[in-house]
Design a protein around this motif. Structure first.
Motif, mmCIF file in Angstrom:
data_model
loop_
_atom_site.group_PDB
_atom_site.id
_atom_site.type_symbol
_atom_site.label_atom_id
_atom_site.label_comp_id
_atom_site.label_asym_id
_atom_site.label_seq_id
_atom_site.Cartn_x
_atom_site.Cartn_y
_atom_site.Cartn_z
ATOM 1 N N LEU A 11 0.821 -1.201 0.000
ATOM 2 C CA LEU A 11 0.000 0.000 0.000
ATOM 3 C C LEU A 11 0.858 1.255 0.000
ATOM 4 O O LEU A 11 0.474 2.270 -0.559
ATOM 5 N N ARG A 12 1.989 1.145 0.704
ATOM 6 C CA ARG A 12 2.899 2.306 0.688
ATOM 7 C C ARG A 12 3.333 2.604 -0.730
ATOM 8 O O ARG A 12 3.518 3.757 -1.105
ATOM 9 N N ARG A 13 3.498 1.493 -1.442
ATOM 10 C CA ARG A 13 3.954 1.698 -2.812
ATOM 11 C C ARG A 13 2.834 2.241 -3.677
ATOM 12 O O ARG A 13 3.077 2.906 -4.665
ATOM 13 N N ARG A 14 1.532 1.911 -3.253
ATOM 14 C CA ARG A 14 0.405 2.364 -4.094
ATOM 15 C C ARG A 14 -0.538 3.195 -3.250
ATOM 16 O O ARG A 14 -1.587 2.715 -2.813
ATOM 17 N N PRO A 15 -0.219 4.441 -3.032
ATOM 18 C CA PRO A 15 -1.000 5.276 -2.127
ATOM 19 C C PRO A 15 -2.447 5.485 -2.599
ATOM 20 O O PRO A 15 -3.350 5.568 -1.779
ATOM 21 N N LEU A 16 -2.687 5.495 -3.896
ATOM 22 C CA LEU A 16 -4.058 5.734 -4.390
ATOM 23 C C LEU A 16 -4.963 4.598 -3.953
ATOM 24 O O LEU A 16 -6.094 4.827 -3.491
ATOM 25 N N LEU A 17 -4.458 3.377 -4.002
ATOM 26 C CA LEU A 17 -5.233 2.210 -3.574
ATOM 27 C C LEU A 17 -5.529 2.332 -2.089
ATOM 28 O O LEU A 17 -6.677 2.082 -1.646
ATOM 29 N N ALA A 18 -4.533 2.726 -1.324
ATOM 30 C CA ALA A 18 -4.705 2.872 0.112
ATOM 31 C C ALA A 18 -5.770 3.917 0.400
ATOM 32 O O ALA A 18 -6.673 3.695 1.202
ATOM 33 N N TRP A 19 -5.670 5.044 -0.252
ATOM 34 C CA TRP A 19 -6.675 6.098 -0.059
ATOM 35 C C TRP A 19 -8.052 5.601 -0.441
ATOM 36 O O TRP A 19 -9.037 5.862 0.248
ATOM 37 N N LEU A 21 -9.181 2.486 -0.514
ATOM 38 C CA LEU A 21 -9.666 1.454 0.397
ATOM 39 C C LEU A 21 -10.021 2.026 1.762
ATOM 40 O O LEU A 21 -11.035 1.653 2.337
ATOM 41 N N PHE A 22 -9.166 2.922 2.245
ATOM 42 C CA PHE A 22 -9.335 3.362 3.637
ATOM 43 C C PHE A 22 -9.941 4.726 3.777
ATOM 44 O O PHE A 22 -10.160 5.209 4.862
ATOM 45 N N PHE A 23 -10.225 5.377 2.726
ATOM 46 C CA PHE A 23 -10.845 6.699 2.863
ATOM 47 C C PHE A 23 -12.036 6.890 1.935
ATOM 48 O O PHE A 23 -13.163 7.015 2.384
ATOM 49 N N TYR A 24 -11.807 6.836 0.672
ATOM 50 C CA TYR A 24 -12.890 7.188 -0.258
ATOM 51 C C TYR A 24 -14.100 6.287 -0.099
ATOM 52 O O TYR A 24 -15.231 6.754 0.010
ATOM 53 N N ILE A 25 -13.902 4.966 -0.065
ATOM 54 C CA ILE A 25 -15.050 4.044 0.031
ATOM 55 C C ILE A 25 -15.762 4.212 1.373
ATOM 56 O O ILE A 25 -16.984 4.441 1.400
ATOM 57 N N PRO A 26 -15.057 4.152 2.538
ATOM 58 C CA PRO A 26 -15.772 4.330 3.809
ATOM 59 C C PRO A 26 -16.486 5.666 3.899
ATOM 60 O O PRO A 26 -17.645 5.722 4.321
ATOM 61 N N VAL A 27 -15.824 6.729 3.512
ATOM 62 C CA VAL A 27 -16.446 8.048 3.642
ATOM 63 C C VAL A 27 -17.664 8.130 2.719
ATOM 64 O O VAL A 27 -18.711 8.671 3.106
ATOM 65 N N SER A 28 -17.589 7.532 1.541
ATOM 66 C CA SER A 28 -18.748 7.518 0.644
ATOM 67 C C SER A 28 -19.891 6.759 1.294
ATOM 68 O O SER A 28 -21.055 7.199 1.249
ATOM 69 N N LEU A 29 -19.568 5.616 1.950
ATOM 70 C CA LEU A 29 -20.606 4.825 2.627
ATOM 71 C C LEU A 29 -21.246 5.631 3.746
ATOM 72 O O LEU A 29 -22.477 5.671 3.882
#
Lengths: 748, 119
Positions: A11-19, A21-29
């Motif tokens: 995830l460190r290598r792919r920050p967009l995926l991390a964001w 998974l852990f931000f955009y989807i939950p906040v949208s929900l």
């Protein structure tokens, strides 16, 4: 243990995926859930508001119904009092009482009621304590009022006029009316309190719904704002990060470049320093022989030229080398660039390891240097791209080597001379030294510059001088042969070769005499060595020589005739051995003495030449002699001659060889221009030709003959120098005899 | 291995032959001039040829040409004097692979043969 770490790393290598998974989807929900929740709460709130309004409205109706009841009873009482029909008042009272009862019961037990606006709705039973207390109050009041109202309806209702029942008396009515009127006020108060309480409860409920709804709306709004915000921030941060990392990368590569360029410039500086200071010409050439941009500074001083970069090395060498050497060099450079040839084989045949070059001297003439070149290929992608060349000025080295070689040769010569002279009697040696000195002086005098200049351009005069030199050298050579001084013999022979070569040239110039001068100087060096060695040898011989001298005075002070005789025997023995012609010598030493006493050197020189001439030309090889009926061993003899008519003393020199070959002499003399060709000549005229300078019938030049100078010497010595006479007697196939007559000083 | 020694001088031929010692050559042939050298080369197909330059009838350079014409892979060691650099360059140009300096010694012959056969 590994997986989470791996995931984090991924995830460190792919920050967009991390964001995501852990931000955009939950906040949208969260946003979606809170929007739905807020909607629900809004619906509930609206329902609650409507419910509350109806409930309050219904509660408000209690007062109205109470007033209606009170009003209806008053009207009924009035009609009773007036004895009029109560009209619809009873009905109205009954309706109001029923409605009020329904309402109160609805609040007590919960049931459907009709709101004043006609809407039917469910009223929940009251549970709130305060409202309940008020409701109890109202219930009590209502029960009182209801009892009175029911009684009034029962007794005075229009439909009950004819029915049985307790007739409502006026007093009873009045009591009921006043009771209701009084209770109705209380009821109104309680109803007001009740309705306020209900309103408050409804408000509370609405408020209870409003708070989470507001919170949900807030959450939804925040979530919805967060999504683009975070996205934007991420974008900005990503861009900033990208910019930062790009800048960092640029910086790093800049640093690296700087370090590299620094290392390069250090290396360049070092190379430059090496190229500045190295004492060797270092350069690179391409296949066309063009010199590369960088070369050592020394190269310019070695090649004595500036601005060498970009010039052709071959072009420079072309002017320095001989034509043949240049062609070889060109071929060699082609070989160096031919990758098909093995470098090892090519390097081995380097023709430029020590080449002599001639630089034009700015002050005229040439500067002679020796250069040593070495080569190495530079191979790129299998082809020879360039050749590395190292040049050194090896003049000093070569000169030292030459000096060493010369000095070694000199030593060898000295040793030869030494070995040559140890067996030569001191007085003979002395005589030889005097002879060499005399001859060299004559040569020197003949070659004197002014004489040459005086004779300049006149080929014949020069030729004559050369012939004089030749006679001197030839005489020297003959004497050296007698004493077996081979060093001088060889040197004189080489000298003769040079002279001969010059004499055969059609045109002679003053420059041609240079080699003669050099050869003369060489002989002089040998003479110096001889004198030096003689001095040393005298020192060695003295202690031994002294008693010998007293014991054998005859040998120590041998007469010139005896010395000449001994020398002649020795010479003949050597020449006979070398030529493979067995020969003996008989010498009348007294006869020799009569002519030699006044001029021992001259007689010796003449006899040497005659003996050499006989052995070379007259004496036949043994098989020929045997075939001709002669003894195998030839004889040379020196005997006396009677004084001539002119009073000259004479000796005869005779050989029993083939004699003069007049035919051969004639042919040779004709071709040399001494005799007119074709015409007949007297034998004496033909014979005379043998005394001409450079005349020889020998086919090949050898140590003992062929120069054609021997008889020339005899003639010049006897006739020109001593003022004598020569006679030649010969019978072809039998003998040849020379009669030499000299003026006799002692006789005079 | 086969060796062909080409030299008009008996002394030189002997000198080279003696220098070989107990060496790798099982057959040693000799020729006294270029013409014979070419003939011997064709007949015996030697692995190495030592070639003198100055010889009667056909000189060494011409013989190198002829031999290279017949077998471009021929291994030829030119025997030449130090002063004769132009000839040595010419010989290498014509295809000789090695160069042996006169006067020869046992060591120089061995070294030159080792050199020419090593690669």
């Amino acid at each position: 243990m590994k997986n989470p770490l791996f995931l984090i790393a991924a995830l460190r290598r792919r920050p967009l995926l991390a964001w995501t998974l852990f931000f955009y989807i939950p906040v949208s929900l969260v946003a979606a859930v809170s929007i739905i929740g807020a909607q629900r709460y809004t619906q509930k709130l609206n329902a609650e508001l409507a419910n509350g309004q109806h409930t309050v409205a219904v509660a408000g109706c209690i007062t109205a119904f109470g007033e209606q009841i009170s009003k209806s009873i008053l009207l009924i009482e009035k009609s009773v009092h007036d004895k009029t029909s109560p009209g619809k008042s009873v009905y109205e009272l009954q309706v109001a009482a029923d409605r009020l009862d329904q309402t109160v019961n609805a609040f007590n037990d919960g049931s459907e009621v009709v709101a004043p606006d006609g809407v039917r709705f469910m009223v929940d039973s009251v549970t709130d304590e305060k409202a309940l207390a008020v409701l109890q109050e109202m219930n009590v009041i209502w029960v009182g009022i209801k009892t009175r109202a029911d009684a009034v309806v029962l007794t005075s209702g229009p439909k009950k006029q004819n029915s049985e029942g307790i007739p409502f008396t006026e007093s009873a009515l009045s009591e009921a009316s006043s009771f209701v009127a009084s209770q109705q006020t209380r009821l109104s108060e309680q109803a007001l309190a009740f309705s306020r309480r209900l309103e408050q409860l409804a408000n509370d409920r609405v408020k209870a719904l409003e708070t989470p709804r507001t919170a949900l709306i807030g959450v939804a709004v925040i979530s919805l704002l967060l999504l683009p915000g975070a996205f934007f921030i991420n974008r900005v941060r990503g861009a900033r990060n990208a910019a930062a990392s790009l800048a960092a990368e640029l910086g790093a590569s800049q640093t690296k470049l700087e370090a590299q360029s620094q290392a390069l410039s250090i290396a360049k500086a070092e190379t430059d320093r090496i190229m500045e200071t190295v004492q060797e010409g270092l350069l690179l050439i391409d296949a066309r022989g063009i010199i590369g941009d960088y070369h050592s500074r020394e190269l310019t001083s070695i090649l004595r030229q500036e601005q060498l970069a970009g010039r052709s090395l071959l072009g420079i060498l072309e002017r320095l080398l001989s034509e043949k050497m240049f062609r070889t060099t060109k071929d060699y450079i082609d070989l160096l660039f031919d990758a098909g040839r093995k470098e090892k084989a090519v390097l081995k045949v380097n023709p430029l390891t020590d080449i002599e070059v001639n630089f034009p001297n700015p002050s005229g003439g040439f500067i002679n240097r020796y250069l040593g070149f070495s080569f190495r290929r530079i191979v790129e992608n299998g082809a020879v791209s360039r050749v590395f060349v190292a040049v050194r000025d090896i003049t000093t080295q070569i000169e030292l080597e030459k000096k060493l070689r010369d000095s070694e040769q000199h030593k060898d010569r000295q040793l030869d001379i030494l070995l040559g002279i140890v067996h030569v009697a001191p007085d003979e040696l002395e005589a030889f030294i005097t002879l060499v000195e005399t001859e060299l002086d004559t040569i020197n005098d003949t070659l004197r510059a002014e004489h040459l200049v005086a004779a300049g351009g006149q080929g014949e005069a020069l030729r004559e001088r050369l012939q004089t030199v030749f006679r001197c050298v030839h005489n020297l050579k003959g004497n050296a042969a007698v004493l077996k001084l081979t060093t001088f013999q060889k040197a004189a022979d080489l000298f003769e070769t040079k002279l001969n070569e010059l004499l055969s040239r059609p045109v002679l110039t003053g420059d041609d005499f240079l080699s003669v001068v050099v050869a003369q100087a060489g002989l002089r060096v040998d003479l110096g060595d001889l004198k030096e060695l003689r001095g040393k040898l005298v020192g060695l011989r003295q202690p031994v020589g002294a008693p010998d001298a007293s014991a054998q005075p005859a040998s120590a002070i041998a007469s010139p005739a005896v010395q000449i005789g001994a020398g002649l025997r020795q010479l003949v023995a050597d020449a006979a051995r070398d030529l493979d012609k067995a020969t003996t010598v008989t010498i009348d030493e007294y006869a020799l003495h009569t002519v030699a006493v006044d001029r021992p050197a001259l007689v010796r020189d003449v006899l040497i030449q005659l003996a050499r001439n006989s052995l070379a030309h007259s004496v036949e090889p043994a098989p020929l002699r045997l075939a001709g009926g002669k003894p195998a061993v030839a004889t040379l003899s020196v005997r006396s001659l009677p004084r001539s008519a002119d009073g000259l003393v004479g000796i005869a020199f005779r050989d029993d060889g083939r004699g003069l070959d007049l035919e051969a002499i004639r042919t040779r003399a004709e071709s040399a221009g001494l005799l007119a060709p074709g015409s007949s000549h007297a034998p004496a005229d033909i014979a005379r030709c043998i005394f001409a300078p450079g005349f020889s019938t020998a086919a090949a030049v050898g140590a003992h003959s062929g120069r054609g100078m021997g008889m020339d010497i005899v003639k010049s010595k006897v006739v020109d120098e001593a003022g004598g006479v020569i006679e030649v007697h010969s019978t072809p196939g039998q003998f040849c005899e020379f009669h030499l007559y000299f003026p006799s000083a002692s006789a005079a | 291995m086969k060796l062909l020694i080409v030299d008009d001088s008996l002394i030189m031929r002997r000198a080279i032959e003696r220098s070989l010692g107990q060496s790798r050559f099982t057959e040693v042939h000799t020729a006294t001039n270029g013409l014979l050298a070419v003939e011997m080369f064709e007949r015996h197909q030697p692995d190495v040829v030592t070639m003198d330059i100055t010889m009667p009838d056909m000189d060494g350079l011409a013989a190198v040409d002829e031999i290279m014409k017949r077998n471009p892979r021929a291994v030829i060691l030119v025997v030449s004097a130090l002063a004769d650099k132009a000839t040595a360059v010419e010989a290498v140009k014509r295809g000789a692979q090695g160069f042996l300096l006169k006067p020869v010694t046992a060591q120089s012959v061995q070294a030159a043969l080792d050199d020419i056969l090593s690669d």
